[in-house]
Design an enzyme around this catalytic site. Structure first.
Site, PDB file in Angstrom:
ATOM      1  CG  ASN A   8      54.661  65.420  26.357  1.00 50.05           C
ATOM      2  OD1 ASN A   8      53.615  65.626  26.974  1.00 50.05           O
ATOM      3  ND2 ASN A   8      55.817  65.962  26.704  1.00 50.05           N
ATOM      4  CD1 TRP A   9      49.180  64.251  22.578  1.00 55.17           C
ATOM      5  CD2 TRP A   9      47.159  64.037  23.544  1.00 55.17           C
ATOM      6  NE1 TRP A   9      48.500  63.245  21.922  1.00 55.17           N
ATOM      7  CE2 TRP A   9      47.255  63.091  22.502  1.00 55.17           C
ATOM      8  CE3 TRP A   9      45.981  64.078  24.291  1.00 55.17           C
ATOM      9  CZ2 TRP A   9      46.224  62.207  22.178  1.00 55.17           C
ATOM     10  CZ3 TRP A   9      44.949  63.197  23.982  1.00 55.17           C
ATOM     11  CH2 TRP A   9      45.068  62.279  22.936  1.00 55.17           C
ATOM     12  CE  LYS A  10      55.996  69.064  24.911  1.00 53.26           C
ATOM     13  NZ  LYS A  10      57.133  69.911  24.548  1.00 53.26           N
ATOM     14  CG  HIS A  94      59.060  66.938  29.566  1.00 51.58           C
ATOM     15  ND1 HIS A  94      59.247  68.272  29.315  1.00 51.58           N
ATOM     16  CD2 HIS A  94      58.920  66.333  28.358  1.00 51.58           C
ATOM     17  CE1 HIS A  94      59.205  68.470  27.994  1.00 51.58           C
ATOM     18  NE2 HIS A  94      59.015  67.306  27.400  1.00 51.58           N
ATOM     19  CD  GLU A  96      57.864  71.390  27.729  1.00 57.53           C
ATOM     20  OE1 GLU A  96      56.843  70.769  28.027  1.00 57.53           O
ATOM     21  OE2 GLU A  96      58.256  71.537  26.546  1.00 57.53           O
ATOM     22  CD  GLU A 166      61.735  65.017  25.093  1.00 57.26           C
ATOM     23  OE1 GLU A 166      61.031  64.975  24.086  1.00 57.26           O
ATOM     24  OE2 GLU A 166      61.356  65.471  26.181  1.00 57.26           O
ATOM     25  N   GLY A 172      60.493  71.977  20.556  1.00 56.99           N
ATOM     26  CA  GLY A 172      59.586  73.013  20.067  1.00 56.99           C
ATOM     27  C   GLY A 172      60.256  74.109  19.246  1.00 56.99           C
ATOM     28  CB  SER A 212      62.103  69.773  16.597  1.00 52.10           C
ATOM     29  OG  SER A 212      61.922  70.979  17.307  1.00 52.10           O
ATOM     30  N   GLY A 233      56.197  65.855  20.711  1.00 53.23           N
ATOM     31  CA  GLY A 233      55.330  66.877  21.294  1.00 53.23           C
ATOM     32  C   GLY A 233      54.394  67.444  20.241  1.00 53.23           C
ATOM     33  N   GLY A 234      54.761  68.614  19.714  1.00 53.23           N
ATOM     34  CA  GLY A 234      53.909  69.352  18.778  1.00 53.23           C
ATOM     35  C   GLY A 234      53.302  68.512  17.657  1.00 53.23           C
TER      36      GLY A 234
HETATM   37  P1  PGA Z   1      58.411  68.798  20.519  1.00 50.57           P
HETATM   38  O1  PGA Z   1      58.385  68.354  22.063  1.00 50.57           O
HETATM   39  O2  PGA Z   1      58.246  67.546  19.690  1.00 50.57           O
HETATM   40  O3  PGA Z   1      57.263  69.756  20.362  1.00 50.57           O
HETATM   41  O4  PGA Z   1      59.745  69.442  20.278  1.00 50.57           O
HETATM   42  C1  PGA Z   1      58.974  67.171  22.486  1.00 50.57           C
HETATM   43  C2  PGA Z   1      58.855  67.012  23.986  1.00 50.57           C
HETATM   44  O5  PGA Z   1      59.049  67.983  24.730  1.00 50.57           O
HETATM   45  O6  PGA Z   1      58.544  65.909  24.478  1.00 50.57           O
END
Ligand code: PGA
Length: 251
Positions: A8-10, A94, A96, A166, A172, A212, A233-234
């Site tokens: 997930n590159w957000k 998601h 967010e 999640e 994050g 994470s 994500g990250g």
């Molecule tokens: P993260 O994000 O790996 O940076 O914690 C995961 C996500 O929100 O899909």
């Protein structure tokens, strides 16, 4: 079952950066057979990334869609249009989007119904509790409620669904649940899926862990019986790091 590892590159990359990372993915995952890899760039970069990934082992995913296929919905994109440009997966709900855009379980449910009825895309429904709910010990009931609301009113004929668990407090932050805590949640999700979809279909749905995820902890999560893959994500923003996460079998 083959594990599913979704990047997930957000909203982290511009167009040139997305193209460059896609090219890196193509190299890193050439001849790949271990796992199913999916990259979810920003919507504006989907066609560019699709072109870049052509002929590679990496599938394309979107980070969101609208719940109608067409109409006067300014600024939105339909799942059917996403299918047209080559998306095989769509993230839905998601945390967010729930937090910053007020996306509700009802909206997630409408989106899921549209994806299932209007496309052949694999929907990935995201669920997870925040720190307050976890501290209060209400995380299992909370996630169960999210699942029931997101999946309500659907007649399941096939197991075309992925769930991503999640915990919001792990996204994050570098914090992760213990193996036992993750296993407990994944088991609870499995039993809810079996109740909603029937034993046969409910058992086939991959349940991903996200929050994470790193090369240091990915193998631990993937060893949990009910963990069918990861949502990253990250750590997905560097192709070599993401490859280490996906390459768990050879560690
Ligand atoms: P993260 O994000 O790996 O940076 O914690 C995961 C996500 O929100 O899909």
């Amino acid at each position: 079952m083959q594990k599913l590892i979704i990047a997930n590159w957000k909203m982290n990359l511009g167009l040139a950066e997305s193209r460059a990372l896609a090219a890196e993915y193509k190299k890193q995952f050439a001849g790949w057979v271990n796992t199913q890899i999916v990259a979810c760039p920003s919507e504006f970069a989907l066609t560019t990334v699709a072109k870049e990934l052509k002929g590679s082992k990496v599938s394309l995913g979107a980070q969101n869609c609208f719940w109608e296929s067409k109409g006067a919905f300014t600024g939105e994109t339909s799942a059917t249009a996403l299918q047209e440009i080559g998306c095989q997966y769509i993230l839905l709900g998601h945390s967010e989007r729930r937090e910053y855009l007020g996306e509700s379980c009802r909206q997630v449910n409408l989106k899921l119904k549209n994806v299932l009825s209007a496309t052949r895309i694999m929907p990935v429904v995201c669920v997870g509790e925040n720190a307050k709910v976890r501290k209060a010990g209400k995380h299992l009931a909370f996630v169960d409620g999210q699942l029931k609301r997101a999946l309500t009113g659907i007649k399941w004929r096939e197991a075309r669904l992925v769930i991503a668990y999640e915990p919001i407090w792990a996204i994050g932050t570098g914090l992760v649940p213990s193996t036992q805590d993750a296993a407990e949640m994944h088991l609870a999700i499995r039993s809810r899926l079996i109740k909603l979809m029937g034993a046969d279909l409910g058992r086939q749905v991959p349940i991903l862990y996200g929050g994470s995820v790193s090369p240091a902890n990915s193998t631990g999560f993937l060893k949990i019986v009910e963990v069918g893959g990861l949502l990253v994500g990250g750590a997905s923003l560097e192709a070599a790091k993401f490859n280490k996460i996906a390459n768990f079998k050879q560690k």
